[in-house]
Write a protein that holds these residues in place. Sequence first.
Motif, PDB file in Angstrom:
ATOM      1  N   GLY A 115      48.946  34.941  43.350  1.00  0.00           N
ATOM      2  CA  GLY A 115      48.052  33.769  43.029  1.00  0.00           C
ATOM      3  C   GLY A 115      49.266  32.257  42.803  1.00  0.00           C
ATOM      4  O   GLY A 115      48.418  32.110  41.361  1.00  0.00           O
ATOM      5  N   MET A 116      48.236  31.127  43.965  1.00  0.00           N
ATOM      6  CA  MET A 116      49.109  29.628  43.477  1.00  0.00           C
ATOM      7  C   MET A 116      47.773  28.675  44.300  1.00  0.00           C
ATOM      8  O   MET A 116      48.055  29.101  45.303  1.00  0.00           O
ATOM      9  N   THR A 117      47.507  27.381  43.555  1.00  0.00           N
ATOM     10  CA  THR A 117      47.283  26.724  44.004  1.00  0.00           C
ATOM     11  C   THR A 117      48.218  24.879  43.827  1.00  0.00           C
ATOM     12  O   THR A 117      48.753  25.547  42.949  1.00  0.00           O
ATOM     13  N   LEU A 118      47.693  24.619  44.862  1.00  0.00           N
ATOM     14  CA  LEU A 118      49.106  23.139  44.937  1.00  0.00           C
ATOM     15  C   LEU A 118      47.977  21.804  45.634  1.00  0.00           C
ATOM     16  O   LEU A 118      46.825  22.269  46.695  1.00  0.00           O
ATOM     17  N   ALA A 119      47.571  21.262  44.411  1.00  0.00           N
ATOM     18  CA  ALA A 119      46.804  20.113  44.901  1.00  0.00           C
ATOM     19  C   ALA A 119      46.969  19.117  43.993  1.00  0.00           C
ATOM     20  O   ALA A 119      47.574  18.614  42.902  1.00  0.00           O
ATOM     21  N   TRP A 120      46.902  17.595  43.957  1.00  0.00           N
ATOM     22  CA  TRP A 120      46.205  16.351  43.515  1.00  0.00           C
ATOM     23  C   TRP A 120      45.756  16.570  42.120  1.00  0.00           C
ATOM     24  O   TRP A 120      44.291  17.412  42.314  1.00  0.00           O
ATOM     25  N   PRO A 121      46.044  15.688  41.003  1.00  0.00           N
ATOM     26  CA  PRO A 121      46.030  15.835  40.263  1.00  0.00           C
ATOM     27  C   PRO A 121      44.100  15.574  39.863  1.00  0.00           C
ATOM     28  O   PRO A 121      43.680  15.316  38.966  1.00  0.00           O
ATOM     29  N   THR A 122      43.878  14.753  40.815  1.00  0.00           N
ATOM     30  CA  THR A 122      42.282  13.589  40.366  1.00  0.00           C
ATOM     31  C   THR A 122      41.827  14.464  42.094  1.00  0.00           C
ATOM     32  O   THR A 122      42.853  14.734  43.054  1.00  0.00           O
ATOM     33  N   ASP A 123      40.848  13.637  42.271  1.00  0.00           N
ATOM     34  CA  ASP A 123      39.629  13.947  43.668  1.00  0.00           C
ATOM     35  C   ASP A 123      39.930  13.250  44.185  1.00  0.00           C
ATOM     36  O   ASP A 123      39.855  13.075  45.795  1.00  0.00           O
ATOM     37  N   LYS A 124      41.144  12.064  43.537  1.00  0.00           N
ATOM     38  CA  LYS A 124      41.500  10.527  44.970  1.00  0.00           C
ATOM     39  C   LYS A 124      42.388  11.358  46.268  1.00  0.00           C
ATOM     40  O   LYS A 124      42.237  10.275  47.036  1.00  0.00           O
TER      41      LYS A 124
END
Length: 323
Positions: free
Chosen positions: A257-266
């Motif tokens: 399993g992998m996740t892709l996300a922005w590094p900050t909550d903005k």
Amino acid sequence: MVNLRPAEDVKAERDAEAKAAVIEPMKLTPINADWIDPDHTPDPMRFVAVRKANGETLRAIPLGKVSLLAAKGGTGKTTLSAQLAVAVATGRDWIGFGVAESGRVLWLLGEEDDAIAQRLVWHAAQAAGLSEGERAKLLANLHVRAFAGSGAVLALREGPKGADPTTFATNLAAALGASTPDADPWRLVIVDPLSRFSHAEDENDNAAATKVIEGLETLAKASGAAVLACHHSGKGEKTNGDAFRGASALLDGARFGMTLAWPTDKEEGNERELRCVKSNYGAKWKASLTFDVRGKVFVQGSSGATAPSAASNGRGKRETADE
């Protein structure tokens, strides 16, 4: 006027059919001697993509197994999938990973039409800088089906005689398992997004989620390819295993399993982080990988990661890892 039968009558009829089904004893046999023969080393687990980063070897997407990638809408998981499809079909690098298992790719798109699919592939192909021979390989190996506006259910449904695959899943598995001597082997099936192919009435239902995983496993078994299902993240800023929307049985049933996300909550800017949140056949990555979105594709960012030396020329070499 539609005549509706009482639920009790329907249940009684199904129970009667189940009881009438012929029970055939399962054949049970002991293990083969090769299982414990010291001179017969088991084949190592094979992965689609391998790279080196910060002194460790990162392995992603085990061959013949189900993997998951979770991301919020608009993060870029479909763009990342397009680049992966092109890389595996041609043997070129994928965002710094060397492709260790190249071959045919089937990309199933549930939310896009052919025009968008073509645009995604075009940008991925141009960014890869393919040679004439690699372009020919891409044309032979990449298969794309876009299902926007139409139904395509892979999940298994419960029937009176047990779990039966949907017609779509059965036909697709048959196509993947068909003998094609002159073609490269299937190496990857991408399902994007999973929700469009599961049609689960309740995404938090673990039993239903298990059926979805079984449907994906059917494709992996028929083709021998890795199956990567792209899924939406749940609410909040989680980037671990809890980031996957819905039932926990999805990630439990997947082997990677992998996740892709922005590094900050903005949730703004061009930087993205790719994390490994589960790996049944090896260690999880110690750190996340950072990428930038430039134009219409992902490029290596500021993580300091490097591709394996075997793939320094942009063309991967098979690398395996023991469980």
